[in-house]
Design a protein around this motif. Structure first.
Motif, PDB file in Angstrom:
ATOM      1  N   VAL A  53      39.192  43.447  30.495  1.00 21.26           N
ATOM      2  CA  VAL A  53      39.903  44.184  31.552  1.00 21.26           C
ATOM      3  C   VAL A  53      40.498  43.217  32.580  1.00 21.26           C
ATOM      4  O   VAL A  53      39.962  42.127  32.815  1.00 21.26           O
ATOM      5  N   PRO A  54      41.595  43.614  33.216  1.00 23.90           N
ATOM      6  CA  PRO A  54      42.168  42.781  34.278  1.00 23.90           C
ATOM      7  C   PRO A  54      41.320  42.868  35.547  1.00 23.90           C
ATOM      8  O   PRO A  54      40.680  43.885  35.791  1.00 23.90           O
ATOM      9  N   ALA A  55      41.360  41.783  36.299  1.00 26.53           N
ATOM     10  CA  ALA A  55      40.595  41.772  37.549  1.00 26.53           C
ATOM     11  C   ALA A  55      41.491  41.322  38.703  1.00 26.53           C
ATOM     12  O   ALA A  55      41.020  40.875  39.745  1.00 26.53           O
ATOM     13  N   ASP A  56      42.789  41.456  38.512  1.00 24.47           N
ATOM     14  CA  ASP A  56      43.762  40.930  39.470  1.00 24.47           C
ATOM     15  C   ASP A  56      43.616  41.510  40.873  1.00 24.47           C
ATOM     16  O   ASP A  56      43.894  40.855  41.858  1.00 24.47           O
ATOM     17  N   GLU A  57      43.186  42.763  40.935  1.00 27.87           N
ATOM     18  CA  GLU A  57      43.181  43.401  42.251  1.00 27.87           C
ATOM     19  C   GLU A  57      41.841  43.297  42.966  1.00 27.87           C
ATOM     20  O   GLU A  57      41.574  44.034  43.909  1.00 27.87           O
ATOM     21  N   ASP A  97      29.406  42.148  36.515  1.00 27.90           N
ATOM     22  CA  ASP A  97      27.952  42.288  36.652  1.00 27.90           C
ATOM     23  C   ASP A  97      27.507  43.722  36.394  1.00 27.90           C
ATOM     24  O   ASP A  97      26.369  43.969  36.008  1.00 27.90           O
ATOM     25  N   THR A  98      28.410  44.662  36.622  1.00 30.09           N
ATOM     26  CA  THR A  98      28.032  46.067  36.482  1.00 30.09           C
ATOM     27  C   THR A  98      28.185  46.572  35.046  1.00 30.09           C
ATOM     28  O   THR A  98      27.270  47.153  34.486  1.00 30.09           O
ATOM     29  N   CYS A  99      29.366  46.320  34.440  1.00 27.84           N
ATOM     30  CA  CYS A  99      29.607  46.908  33.115  1.00 27.84           C
ATOM     31  C   CYS A  99      29.651  45.863  31.998  1.00 27.84           C
ATOM     32  O   CYS A  99      29.827  46.220  30.834  1.00 27.84           O
ATOM     33  N   SER A 100      29.518  44.596  32.324  1.00 24.54           N
ATOM     34  CA  SER A 100      29.518  43.478  31.359  1.00 24.54           C
ATOM     35  C   SER A 100      30.863  43.214  30.697  1.00 24.54           C
ATOM     36  O   SER A 100      30.949  42.380  29.801  1.00 24.54           O
ATOM     37  N   ARG A 101      31.902  43.943  31.066  1.00 24.49           N
ATOM     38  CA  ARG A 101      33.194  43.684  30.413  1.00 24.49           C
ATOM     39  C   ARG A 101      33.715  42.305  30.802  1.00 24.49           C
ATOM     40  O   ARG A 101      33.370  41.758  31.851  1.00 24.49           O
ATOM     41  N   ILE A 102      34.538  41.755  29.922  1.00 23.75           N
ATOM     42  CA  ILE A 102      35.096  40.425  30.158  1.00 23.75           C
ATOM     43  C   ILE A 102      36.287  40.555  31.114  1.00 23.75           C
ATOM     44  O   ILE A 102      37.216  41.337  30.856  1.00 23.75           O
ATOM     45  N   LEU A 103      36.230  39.825  32.202  1.00 18.86           N
ATOM     46  CA  LEU A 103      37.267  39.931  33.230  1.00 18.86           C
ATOM     47  C   LEU A 103      38.350  38.882  32.999  1.00 18.86           C
ATOM     48  O   LEU A 103      38.065  37.733  32.658  1.00 18.86           O
ATOM     49  N   ILE A 104      39.591  39.302  33.176  1.00 18.60           N
ATOM     50  CA  ILE A 104      40.719  38.372  33.019  1.00 18.60           C
ATOM     51  C   ILE A 104      41.521  38.383  34.313  1.00 18.60           C
ATOM     52  O   ILE A 104      41.875  39.458  34.822  1.00 18.60           O
ATOM     53  N   SER A 109      44.901  37.486  36.244  1.00 20.27           N
ATOM     54  CA  SER A 109      46.323  37.149  36.145  1.00 20.27           C
ATOM     55  C   SER A 109      46.747  36.693  34.772  1.00 20.27           C
ATOM     56  O   SER A 109      47.500  35.757  34.608  1.00 20.27           O
ATOM     57  N   PHE A 110      46.283  37.394  33.798  1.00 18.83           N
ATOM     58  CA  PHE A 110      46.631  36.925  32.447  1.00 18.83           C
ATOM     59  C   PHE A 110      48.126  37.073  32.164  1.00 18.83           C
ATOM     60  O   PHE A 110      48.673  36.385  31.321  1.00 18.83           O
ATOM     61  N   GLU A 111      48.769  37.975  32.906  1.00 19.08           N
ATOM     62  CA  GLU A 111      50.206  38.186  32.634  1.00 19.08           C
ATOM     63  C   GLU A 111      51.064  37.029  33.130  1.00 19.08           C
ATOM     64  O   GLU A 111      52.161  36.820  32.637  1.00 19.08           O
ATOM     65  N   ASP A 112      50.560  36.304  34.124  1.00 19.70           N
ATOM     66  CA  ASP A 112      51.313  35.169  34.677  1.00 19.70           C
ATOM     67  C   ASP A 112      51.106  33.918  33.837  1.00 19.70           C
ATOM     68  O   ASP A 112      51.773  32.913  34.043  1.00 19.70           O
ATOM     69  N   GLU A 113      50.136  33.990  32.975  1.00 23.48           N
ATOM     70  CA  GLU A 113      49.773  32.786  32.260  1.00 23.48           C
ATOM     71  C   GLU A 113      50.933  32.201  31.481  1.00 23.48           C
ATOM     72  O   GLU A 113      51.671  32.915  30.804  1.00 23.48           O
ATOM     73  N   GLY A 114      51.104  30.896  31.573  1.00 21.44           N
ATOM     74  CA  GLY A 114      52.208  30.226  30.882  1.00 21.44           C
ATOM     75  C   GLY A 114      52.060  30.325  29.402  1.00 21.44           C
ATOM     76  O   GLY A 114      50.967  30.192  28.888  1.00 21.44           O
ATOM     77  N   LYS A 115      53.120  30.621  28.720  1.00 23.25           N
ATOM     78  CA  LYS A 115      53.036  30.776  27.269  1.00 23.25           C
ATOM     79  C   LYS A 115      53.314  29.440  26.585  1.00 23.25           C
ATOM     80  O   LYS A 115      54.050  28.622  27.105  1.00 23.25           O
TER      81      LYS A 115
END
Ligand SMILES: [Zn+2]
Length: 239
Positions: free
Chosen positions: A192-196, A224-231, A233-239
């Motif tokens: 899941v995104p964590a940008d905000e 820490d709550t749901c164990s999902r992997i946080l990402i 600003s993945f959209e800004d990431e250089g390709k």
């Protein structure tokens, strides 16, 4: 590490597409499965009922045979009765005749009871047969609908599955296992995104320490709550 995070993001996107295709099939796969199970159960129930019917029928035929045999014997005994020379023989013959007469009477009663039983059992067998036939028809119908849906989406599904295989091959096993475990247990969303500033899965606000960890992008960070992997600003990431 950024590459790893990107791969995980791509994997999540692919899996989301695949699961939405699966959802489009609606409850057809479920119904096909249910009907198949019901048919299996009904078939074995019917088998038991048929065996029971056959047994009663066999019983009835045995009784008829015994009656026939007894009647033949009774005819013989009647002839012998006139030729008996002593009391002892006569008594034995009369006893034997009484036994056979009783037997015929008992079995005749039993046969009329068995006939009623047989009729009931036959009704039950016919009833089950009708239900079974209906279920088989329903299954065929649902299976046909499912096959039609499957052939509509098969191409897309195959392409996505192929892409997925290639993608998974690039992700190390341990990380993939982590993803898979979360994906299955957390409603098909593992990344899941964590940008905000909050977890994009459970919306828990992330502590600042977590955020700075995320911004460094040098490790896999989980909520820490749901164990999902946080990402981050993945959209800004250089390709
Ligand atoms: Zn969370």
């Amino acid at each position: 590490m950024q590459k790893k995070l990107q791969l995980l993001t791509n994997l999540q996107a692919l899996d989301t597409k695949l699961s939405s295709i699966e959802k489009a099939k609606g409850n057809l796969p479920y119904l096909v499965n249910e009907f198949s199970k019901e048919i299996e159960e009904l078939t074995s129930e019917l088998e038991v009922l048929k065996n029971d019917f056959d047994e009663t029928k066999k019983d009835l035929n045995d009784s008829k045979t015994t009656i026939d045999e007894s009647n033949t014997l009774l005819g013989k005994y009647k002839d012998q009765r006139g030729m008996v020379t002593n009391n002892k023989e006569y008594e034995a013959l009369v006893n034997e005749m009484a036994y056979r007469e009783n037997l015929v009477e008992e079995l005749t009663l039993k046969i009329s009871e068995s006939n009623i039983l047989l009729e009931n059992k036959k009704e039950l067998v016919d009833e089950k047969k009708t239900i079974l036939e209906e279920k088989i028809a329903s299954l065929a119908e649902k299976q046909q609908q499912l096959d039609a849906k499957l052939s509509e989406t098969a191409d897309e599904e195959n392409k996505l599955a192929e892409k997925r295989n290639k993608l998974v091959a690039k992700i190390d096993k341990q990380l993939y296992n982590l993803y898979d475990r979360i994906y299955r247990s957390k409603n098909l969303i593992a990344v899941v995104p964590a940008d905000e500033g909050h977890c994009g899965g459970c919306f828990t606000i992330l502590p600042s320490q977590k955020l700075s960890e995320l911004k460094r992008r040098d490790s896999i960070v989980q909520c820490d709550t749901c164990s999902r992997i946080l990402i981050y600003s993945f959209e800004d990431e250089g390709k």
